[in-house]
Write a protein that holds these residues in place. Structure first.
Motif, mmCIF file in Angstrom:
data_model
loop_
_atom_site.group_PDB
_atom_site.id
_atom_site.type_symbol
_atom_site.label_atom_id
_atom_site.label_comp_id
_atom_site.label_asym_id
_atom_site.label_seq_id
_atom_site.Cartn_x
_atom_site.Cartn_y
_atom_site.Cartn_z
ATOM 1 N N THR A 149 59.856 34.889 31.326
ATOM 2 C CA THR A 149 61.272 34.761 31.663
ATOM 3 C C THR A 149 61.773 36.027 32.343
ATOM 4 O O THR A 149 62.599 35.970 33.267
ATOM 5 C CB THR A 149 62.093 34.475 30.397
ATOM 6 O OG1 THR A 149 61.557 33.320 29.745
ATOM 7 C CG2 THR A 149 63.550 34.230 30.738
ATOM 8 N N LEU A 196 63.595 36.162 36.046
ATOM 9 C CA LEU A 196 64.913 36.745 36.306
ATOM 10 C C LEU A 196 64.860 37.796 37.412
ATOM 11 O O LEU A 196 65.750 37.866 38.267
ATOM 12 C CB LEU A 196 65.467 37.362 35.022
ATOM 13 C CG LEU A 196 65.869 36.369 33.926
ATOM 14 C CD1 LEU A 196 66.209 37.113 32.644
ATOM 15 C CD2 LEU A 196 67.041 35.522 34.369
ATOM 16 N N LEU A 235 70.671 31.678 30.765
ATOM 17 C CA LEU A 235 70.050 32.476 31.825
ATOM 18 C C LEU A 235 71.089 33.065 32.776
ATOM 19 O O LEU A 235 70.733 33.813 33.686
ATOM 20 C CB LEU A 235 69.065 31.618 32.627
ATOM 21 C CG LEU A 235 67.816 31.150 31.875
ATOM 22 C CD1 LEU A 235 67.014 30.183 32.728
ATOM 23 C CD2 LEU A 235 66.957 32.330 31.463
ATOM 24 N N LEU A 288 68.203 33.318 24.187
ATOM 25 C CA LEU A 288 68.032 32.127 25.011
ATOM 26 C C LEU A 288 68.196 30.898 24.126
ATOM 27 O O LEU A 288 67.713 30.865 22.991
ATOM 28 C CB LEU A 288 66.649 32.117 25.682
ATOM 29 C CG LEU A 288 66.348 33.271 26.652
ATOM 30 C CD1 LEU A 288 64.948 33.108 27.227
ATOM 31 C CD2 LEU A 288 67.382 33.331 27.774
#
Length: 525
Positions: free
Chosen positions: A195, A199, A337, A350
Motif C-alpha cells: 500500500t 500511495l 486511502l 485502513l
C-alpha cells in the motif's frame, strides 16, 4: 514540561475500580493542558469523531501508600531537611565518601561506545515524463520524511474463530451462504508496504473513486470498484434504499444476544459475544457468524464502530444476500486511502477490505517473487487463489521488483467472471468518468444476483495479461442473455420491503463520499 498518559480503552467497566478487556495506547501532553484539549488529543490518537461520539473519561489513582493513598516523596517529610543535614555531617558517611575517593571500594565500569543509529534507506521513485500533452503528476508531491505504516483491523483468522466458537456443522452451513467462498482463502496476511508503494506511485486524476498507479513499463494500473468486484466476488451495484425497515421492527436475534442494547451495538461487543458461544441453535450460530465475518473481514473497522440493528434484521430474514456489501466495503477502503499522508502519524488506519489491494497487485504483476506470495489455484473470486508467505515484505524489495523491474498490466475479466459477476459495463471498467453507484440514482443496470458458492468456485483459464477483452459483439450477446435470466429470477421483495412514506430508509446517502470506519450504513430510530 510534558506528562505521559497511559490510556486504556475499548474495555468494560466491571465495577468502579475494575476495567477489563481493554486495549492500551499512550499520549504525551503538556502539564498545563486543558480538559477540552486533553479530550481532543485522546480523540485524535484513537481516531474518534467527537462530533458524533461522546468520550467518557475515567481515571484511577494508583495506590502507593495504603495509609494515605498517595505517593510519598522526601520533600513531603517535615523533618527531611534536618535529617539530610545530619546525614551529610555524619562521620560514618564521611568515612565512606573518603574510601570512595581513594578507590578502596570503587568498581571498574566499562563504558560501551554508543552505537550509531543506522540511517534509513532513501525512498526513491521513478521520474515522470513531461513530454506528453498532459504530463503525469504524482498525487503525493513530496516523499514524506516520516515512516508510513498502516494499521488494519481485518480478521485473517476468521476460519479458526469459526472452528473454535461455532463448530464444523455451522461451518458447513456457512459454506452455503454468499460468503462461503471466502472459507477457501489461504493465508492472507496484509502486506502494508504494498500500500505504501501504491500511495507513492499514485497519479493525479479526476475520479476520487479510482487509483491510477504508475508502473515502470509505461503502463498506468487502474483500480476501481469493478476490479474490487472481480477480486472479491462481492456485489457492488444496487440501491441501498431498497433495504429499509419500519420503526420498532422486532429482531429476535438482536434481543436474544444483546438484551440491554437498543438500536445498535459496537463491533467490540459483537466480537465479545461471538466468542462467548453458548448458542440456542445452529441457526443462531450461523447468523452470528455471518455478522462476525461481515464486520471483522468485509467491513474491517475499529472496535468502537457502531453496528446497526438493521444488519441483524437483514441477516435474520435473509435479505443480506442481496445487499451490496462490496459497494460499502470499497467505499470505506478508498475513503481511508484519501487521508492526508503528509501529516505524521504513528499508524495510518485502513478500513474496508485492504487485503484486496494486495491481491490486485498480485494479479497485475506478470512475475512474482515466490518468497512473497504464491498462486495456489485458479478459481473465482480471485482473492481465493493466493497464499502469502512473507508477512513483512520490505518496501525496497517490493518497489524494485514489482513496480520497477516487473511488467504489470491491468486485470481483464474472463468470460466466466463476466457471467458470474454480471459486469454489465466491463468496457468502461477503467473509465475515470464513471462514479460509484449512488443510492438515490436509478440504476439501469441489472444487479448481479449472488450465485451459490459451488458456481462461484469454478476453475477458469486465465487470459494473459496483455490479451484484449472479448469481442464487443460476443460480450453484448452475453449481457443480453444474462439480463433475461436476471429478469426471470429477480427475487420478489415486495413482501419484506415496506412502502410506507413514514418508513426509515437504510441509505448510503447518510454517509459522506468517503466514509470513516465509525459510519453506520443503516439505522432504525
Amino acid at each position: 514540561m510534558n506528562t505521559s498518559i497511559l490510556m486504556r480503552y475499548s474495555g468494560i467497566w466491571v465495577n468502579e475500580l475494575q476495567y477489563e478487556n481493554y486495549k492500551i495506547d499512550g499520549i504525551v501532553v503538556g502539564d498545563s493542558i486543558s480538559f477540552s484539549n486533553l479530550k481532543a488529543a485522546i480523540a485524535a490518537e484513537l481516531d474518534i469523531d467527537v462530533s458524533r461520539k461522546e468520550i467518557e473519561i475515567r481515571y484511577i489513582v494508583e495506590v502507593m501508600d495504603p495509609s494515605i493513598n498517595r505517593r510519598i516523596y522526601d520533600s513531603d517529610d517535615d523533618n527531611w531537611k534536618e535529617n539530610r543535614k545530619k546525614s551529610l555531617h555524619d562521620p560514618m558517611n564521611l568515612q565512606k565518601d573518603s574510601n570512595k575517593d581513594h578507590g578502596e571500594t570503587s568498581k571498574v565500569v566499562k563504558i560501551q561506545p554508543k552505537r550509531k543509529k543506522e540511517a534509513a534507506n532513501t525512498v526513491v521513485r521513478p521520474t515522470l515524463s513531461r513530454a506528453s500533452i498532459l504530463p503525469l503528476k504524482y498525487k503525493i508531491k513530496k516523499i514524506p520524511t516520516h515512516p508510513i505504516r498502516f494499521a488494519v483491523n481485518f480478521n485473517n483468522n476468521f476460519l479458526k474463530d469459526f472452528e473454535k466458537y461455532v463448530g464444523d456443522n455451522v461451518i458447513q452451513m456457512f459454506k452455503d451462504t454468499i460468503f462461503g467462498p471466502f472459507l477457501d482463502i489461504s493465508k492472507c496476511n496484509f502486506q502494508g508496504q504494498i500500500t505504501k508503494c501504491l500511495l507513492l506511485l499514485e497519479l493525479e486524476q479526476s475520479n476520487p473513486n479510482m487509483l491510477h498507479i504508475r508502473n515502470s513499463n509505461g503502463c498506468v494500473l487502474k483500480f476501481g470498484i469493478d476490479d474490487f468486484a472481480l477480486l472479491t466476488g462481492l456485489k457492488v451495484r444496487g440501491n441501498t434504499n431498497d433495504f429499509k425497515y419500519p420503526e420498532q421492527t422486532n429482531c429476535m436475534l438482536f434481543k436474544k444476544y444483546f438484551p440491554g442494547a437498543v438500536n445498535s451495538v459496537t463491533k467490540h461487543q459483537l466480537v465479545q459475544r461471538f466468542k462467548m458461544g453458548n448458542w440456542e441453535s445452529n441457526q443462531d450460530a450461523l447468523q452470528m457468524s455471518i455478522l462476525f465475518f461481515i464486520h471483522t473481514f468485509v467491513l474491517a473497522s475499529i472496535d468502537n464502530t457502531a453496528i446497526s440493528i438493521v444488519d441483524f434484521l437483514m441477516v435474520e430474514d435473509g435479505r443480506y444476500q442481496h445487499f451490496p456489501w462490496g459497494q460499502l466495503s470499497f467505499s470505506k477502503l478508498i475513503g481511508s486511502l484519501r487521508q492526508d499522508f503528509d501529516v505524521s502519524k504513528k499508524l495510518y488506519r485502513l478500513y474496508g477490505m485492504p487485503y484486496a489491494l494486495n491481491v490486485w497487485i498480485y494479479e497485475c504483476a506478470s512475475n512474482l517473487n515466490s518468497e512473497i506470495v504464491v498462486r495456489e489455484r485458479n478459481v473465482i473470486p480471485r482473492i481465493c487463489n493466493w497464499r502469502v508467505l512473507s508477512e513483512k515484505a520490505k518496501f525496497e524489495m517490493l518497489m524494485s521488483t514489482i513496480f520497477q523491474k516487473n511488467a504489470c498490466s491491468n486485470i481483464v475479466p474472463t468470460a466466466e467472471e463476466i457471467e458470474a459477476f454480471d459486469i454489465a459495463q466491463v468496457e468502461h471498467a477503467h473509465s475515470t468518468s464513471i462514479p460509484l453507484v449512488q443510492p438515490n440514482e436509478q440504476d439501469d443496470l441489472d444487479d448481479f444476483s449472488t450465485r451459490p458458492p459451488e458456481q462461484l468456485l469454478r476453475t477458469y483459464s486465465r487470459v494473459s495479461d496483455t490479451s484484449p477483452p472479448p469481442p464487443p459483439k460476443r460480450r453484448k450477446k452475453s449481457i443480453i442473455q444474462k439480463k433475461k435470466v436476471s429478469e426471470q429470477k429477480q427475487p420478489d421483495q415486495s413482501n419484506v420491503s415496506p412502502t410506507s412514506d413514514d418508513d426509515v430508509h437504510v441509505s448510503m446517502s447518510s454517509l459522506p463520499q468517503h466514509s470513516n470506519a465509525d459510519d453506520v450504513h443503516g439505522s432504525v430510530p
